[in-house]
Design an enzyme around this catalytic site. Structure first.
Site, mmCIF file in Angstrom:
data_model
loop_
_atom_site.group_PDB
_atom_site.id
_atom_site.type_symbol
_atom_site.label_atom_id
_atom_site.label_comp_id
_atom_site.label_asym_id
_atom_site.label_seq_id
_atom_site.Cartn_x
_atom_site.Cartn_y
_atom_site.Cartn_z
ATOM 1 N N LYS A 183 0.843 -1.198 0.000
ATOM 2 C CA LYS A 183 0.000 0.000 0.000
ATOM 3 C C LYS A 183 0.882 1.253 0.000
ATOM 4 C CE LYS A 183 -1.874 2.680 3.111
ATOM 5 N NZ LYS A 183 -1.892 3.938 2.334
ATOM 6 N N GLU A 258 9.864 0.782 10.543
ATOM 7 C CA GLU A 258 10.822 1.869 10.301
ATOM 8 C C GLU A 258 10.073 3.156 10.585
ATOM 9 O OE1 GLU A 258 13.791 1.241 9.731
ATOM 10 O OE2 GLU A 258 13.827 -0.730 8.767
ATOM 11 N N CYS A 292 13.312 10.380 7.336
ATOM 12 C CA CYS A 292 13.350 9.898 8.712
ATOM 13 C C CYS A 292 14.759 9.975 9.274
ATOM 14 C CB CYS A 292 12.829 8.483 8.758
ATOM 15 S SG CYS A 292 13.499 7.491 7.435
ATOM 16 N N GLU A 393 9.719 15.226 16.040
ATOM 17 C CA GLU A 393 10.112 15.168 14.640
ATOM 18 C C GLU A 393 9.318 16.198 13.839
ATOM 19 O OE1 GLU A 393 8.966 11.720 12.307
ATOM 20 O OE2 GLU A 393 11.009 11.646 11.538
HETATM 21 P P1 NAP Z 1 1.924 7.815 8.544
HETATM 22 O O1 NAP Z 1 0.693 8.592 8.755
HETATM 23 O O2 NAP Z 1 2.390 6.891 9.583
HETATM 24 O O3 NAP Z 1 1.719 7.071 7.141
HETATM 25 C C1 NAP Z 1 2.587 6.093 6.637
HETATM 26 C C2 NAP Z 1 1.773 5.062 5.893
HETATM 27 O O4 NAP Z 1 0.908 4.396 6.808
HETATM 28 C C3 NAP Z 1 0.874 5.633 4.809
HETATM 29 O O5 NAP Z 1 0.807 4.719 3.732
HETATM 30 C C4 NAP Z 1 -0.469 5.741 5.530
HETATM 31 O O6 NAP Z 1 -1.573 5.730 4.665
HETATM 32 C C5 NAP Z 1 -0.438 4.490 6.376
HETATM 33 N N1 NAP Z 1 -1.341 4.494 7.532
HETATM 34 C C6 NAP Z 1 -1.929 5.555 8.146
HETATM 35 N N2 NAP Z 1 -2.688 5.136 9.182
HETATM 36 C C7 NAP Z 1 -2.589 3.790 9.226
HETATM 37 C C8 NAP Z 1 -3.124 2.777 10.074
HETATM 38 N N3 NAP Z 1 -3.930 3.061 11.095
HETATM 39 N N4 NAP Z 1 -2.793 1.498 9.825
HETATM 40 C C9 NAP Z 1 -1.976 1.178 8.825
HETATM 41 N N5 NAP Z 1 -1.442 2.092 7.977
HETATM 42 C C10 NAP Z 1 -1.724 3.383 8.180
HETATM 43 O O7 NAP Z 1 3.162 8.710 8.288
HETATM 44 P P2 NAP Z 1 3.285 9.933 7.348
HETATM 45 O O8 NAP Z 1 2.914 11.123 8.129
HETATM 46 O O9 NAP Z 1 2.593 9.684 6.070
HETATM 47 O O10 NAP Z 1 4.857 9.880 7.053
HETATM 48 C C11 NAP Z 1 5.793 10.610 7.765
HETATM 49 C C12 NAP Z 1 6.321 9.813 8.949
HETATM 50 O O11 NAP Z 1 6.932 8.605 8.538
HETATM 51 C C13 NAP Z 1 7.385 10.555 9.689
HETATM 52 O O12 NAP Z 1 7.156 10.459 11.063
HETATM 53 C C14 NAP Z 1 8.675 9.842 9.310
HETATM 54 O O13 NAP Z 1 9.729 9.875 10.195
HETATM 55 C C15 NAP Z 1 8.219 8.461 9.118
HETATM 56 N N6 NAP Z 1 9.130 7.789 8.188
HETATM 57 C C16 NAP Z 1 10.006 6.850 8.666
HETATM 58 C C17 NAP Z 1 10.894 6.229 7.797
HETATM 59 C C18 NAP Z 1 11.871 5.171 8.234
HETATM 60 O O14 NAP Z 1 12.455 4.515 7.403
HETATM 61 N N7 NAP Z 1 12.120 4.972 9.501
HETATM 62 C C19 NAP Z 1 10.867 6.551 6.468
HETATM 63 C C20 NAP Z 1 9.971 7.508 6.043
HETATM 64 C C21 NAP Z 1 9.106 8.112 6.910
HETATM 65 P P3 NAP Z 1 -2.174 7.057 3.982
HETATM 66 O O15 NAP Z 1 -1.225 8.151 4.226
HETATM 67 O O16 NAP Z 1 -2.265 6.655 2.549
HETATM 68 O O17 NAP Z 1 -3.512 7.289 4.566
#
Ligand code: NAP
Ligand code: MG
Length: 499
Positions: A183, A258, A292, A393
């Site tokens: 996804k 991650e 990240c 963050e």
């Molecule tokens: P997010 O809200 O956690 O979203 C990440 C993914 O999870 C998206 O595909 C999102 O779907 C999905 N998602 C949302 N709610 C969910 C749930 N309840 N169950 C399962 N999946 C769900 O994060 P974001 O705000 O988009 O991304 C930024 C964050 O990701 C930052 O905190 C960053 O540090 C972290 N990040 C970490 C890494 C790493 O390698 N450690 C890499 C990149 C980013 P939708 O958005 O499509 O609704």
């Protein structure tokens, strides 16, 4: 602006990829994906619901036995062909990624596309080199291990590096013999769907790969709960990571996380300053800080802080902001409007706690060409290590600066947050470099460089940054179950119940 073309690709895939076919979502739901440069809608993309997840899991379940039974070399060949195709179509993929995410073309061309190809090639080559072991147990027995795929894996990808993360997730999972449902983030589905097309072009058997854009709170959550999915690999926020762990309990799914980071980037008095200044700017401003592993906490020795900051701020102000499709652009917009507002909100939070904005903190001024986009100036903020902006963050072009006197103090600041993903240091003192490499609480450390990644090198964090590792042999371990097999070759086992 340079004269090079900033045209979008002429044809964009926008359907779900299930069982080898591109299909609409059941019920016909769609969601728009936007161009962050000007807030225009690029296209409407099919938005999967739970019924689509069920279909994809069924397809992946049916495809699994044959895929797992293929020779490892045969599985690897699909990935090697895909890597070649990604390079062949590199410009088009880079353009699509820049258009959908706001990540500048010069980076998607030089970094994201080559890294995606490298990752598929690395794991394509890895497939038939990943071995079990023979264990030296007691005489008379042969004990060996098999590495078997876990089954159907669910993979959830965020919006900051969608193409690269698609390769990081799919490469090892497929090489190890799993089938998958991936996804992408609803904000940035286009490059993953293009990869689905290329997968079809290299002839990947139907059902092995399924790609479903759709809302995380419904279908991402549903994937984490799904009894037909054996493992979830998740990249995203710490909050959602926690939800996934809870949702996975039903069938005791394996989980790899991650999550977020708040990278410490320490500059010692003996550092090569020009290298540290340039490297620290890359560490935070590359991809508008939406990484990240960004070096989002600059921790400077007090004796060099003034000189460092003067030059660092001059560099930050000189970064060319603009349309990501313009090859001259060095920094594009943030990926969504909501996220842009969140990042600007952190400038207010900094000020409320007495922090000082040394540069930036606003959208670019006097740039009518960028007025509709989600742009933020490179921002440097002086704050105390205990302030919110130093602990939370921000995930934008926003770096917090603090100073230290002693090595102990530097380490205390570096390790003073809940995250532990990546961290770096700049020094010419070899002993100090290795001492800090061991002592920093993180999954990755960079010495006199920052944010290096390679398909062969383990990637992941500790603490609130999650657990599990991507890349390298570590990733293959995480996408396989180890089975221990005992053979009585010529053991003389005395009877346990002598009669
Ligand atoms: P997010 O809200 O956690 O979203 C990440 C993914 O999870 C998206 O595909 C999102 O779907 C999905 N998602 C949302 N709610 C969910 C749930 N309840 N169950 C399962 N999946 C769900 O994060 P974001 O705000 O988009 O991304 C930024 C964050 O990701 C930052 O905190 C960053 O540090 C972290 N990040 C970490 C890494 C790493 O390698 N450690 C890499 C990149 C980013 P939708 O958005 O499509 O609704
Ligand atoms: Mg978009």
């Amino acid at each position: 602006m340079s004269t090079a073309s900033t045209a979008a690709p002429s044809r964009i895939q926008s359907d779900l990829f299930i069982n080898g076919e591109f299909v609409k979502a059941e019920g016909g739901a769609t969601a728009p994906t936007h161009n962050p440069h000007d807030n225009s809608v690029i296209t409407e993309v099919a938005s999967a619901g739970k019924a689509d997840v069920d279909k994809a899991v069924t397809a992946a379940t049916e495809a699994f036995p044959k895929w797992a039974a293929l020779s490892a070399a045969e599985r690897g060949r699909y990935l090697l062909r895909l890597a070649d195709l990604i390079e062949e179509r590199g410009h088009e993929l880079a353009t699509l990624e820049s258009l959908d995410t706001g990540h500048p073309m010069r980076d998607t061309t030089r970094l994201d596309v080559p890294r995606a190809a490298m990752t598929f090639r690395y794991f394509g080559g890895m497939a038939d080199k990943f071995e079990g072991a023979v264990i030296p147990v007691e005489q008379g027995f042969l004990n060996y291990t098999l590495r078997q795929p876990v089954g159907v894996v669910g993979q959830i990808v965020p919006w900051n590096f969608p193409l690269m993360f698609t390769s990081w997730k799919m490469g090892p999972a497929l090489a190890a013999g799993n089938t998958l449902v991936l996804k992408p983030a609803a904000l940035t589905p286009l490059s993953s769907l293009r990869i689905a097309e290329l997968m079809a072009e290299v002839g990947i058997p139907k059902g092995v790969v399924n790609i479903l854009p759709g809302p995380g709170s419904s279908i991402g959550q549903y994937m984490a709960e799904h009894p037909g999915i054996a493992k979830i690999s998740f990249t995203g926020s710490t909050d959602v990571g926690r939800r996934i762990v809870q949702a996975s309990a039903g069938n005791l799914k394996r989980v790899g996380l991650e999550l977020g980071g708040k990278g410490a980037n320490i500059v010692f008095a003996d550092a090569n300053l020009p290298a540290a200044i340039g490297g620290s700017a890359f560490a935070i401003f590359h991809n508008q800080g939406q990484a990240c592993i960004a070096g989002s906490r600059l921790i400077l020795h007090e004796s060099i802080a003034d000189e460092f900051l003067e030059k660092f701020i001059t560099l930050a102000r000189s970064i060319r902001i603009g349309n990501p499709l313009d090859p001259a652009t060095e920094m594009g917009p943030l990926t969504s409007l909501g996220h842009r507002d969140k990042v600007l909100g952190y400038c207010e939070i900094a000020a409320e706690q007495g922090g000082k904005i040394l540069t930036g903190g606003k959208p670019p001024q006097d740039r009518p060409d960028l007025a509709n986009g989600y742009y933020v100036q490179p921002t440097v903020v002086q704050a105390r290590p205990q302030d919110r902006v130093s602990c939370e963050e921000v995930f934008g072009p926003f770096v917090v600066v603090s100073t230290f006197k002693t090595d102990e103090e530097a380490l205390q600041i570096a390790n003073g947050v809940e995250y532990g993903l990546g961290g770096g240091l700049w020094t010419t003192n070899l002993a100090r470099a290795h001492k800090f490499a061991g002592a920093i609480k993180s999954g990755m450390v960079w010495i006199n460089c920052y944010k290096r990644v390679n398909a062969a090198s383990p990637f992941g964090g500790v603490g609130s940054s999650g657990y599990g590792r991507e890349m390298g042999f570590e990733a293959m371990h995480q996408y396989t179950e180890v089975k221990s097999v005992w053979v009585n070759v010529d053991a003389n086992i005395p009877p346990y119940y002598p009669r």
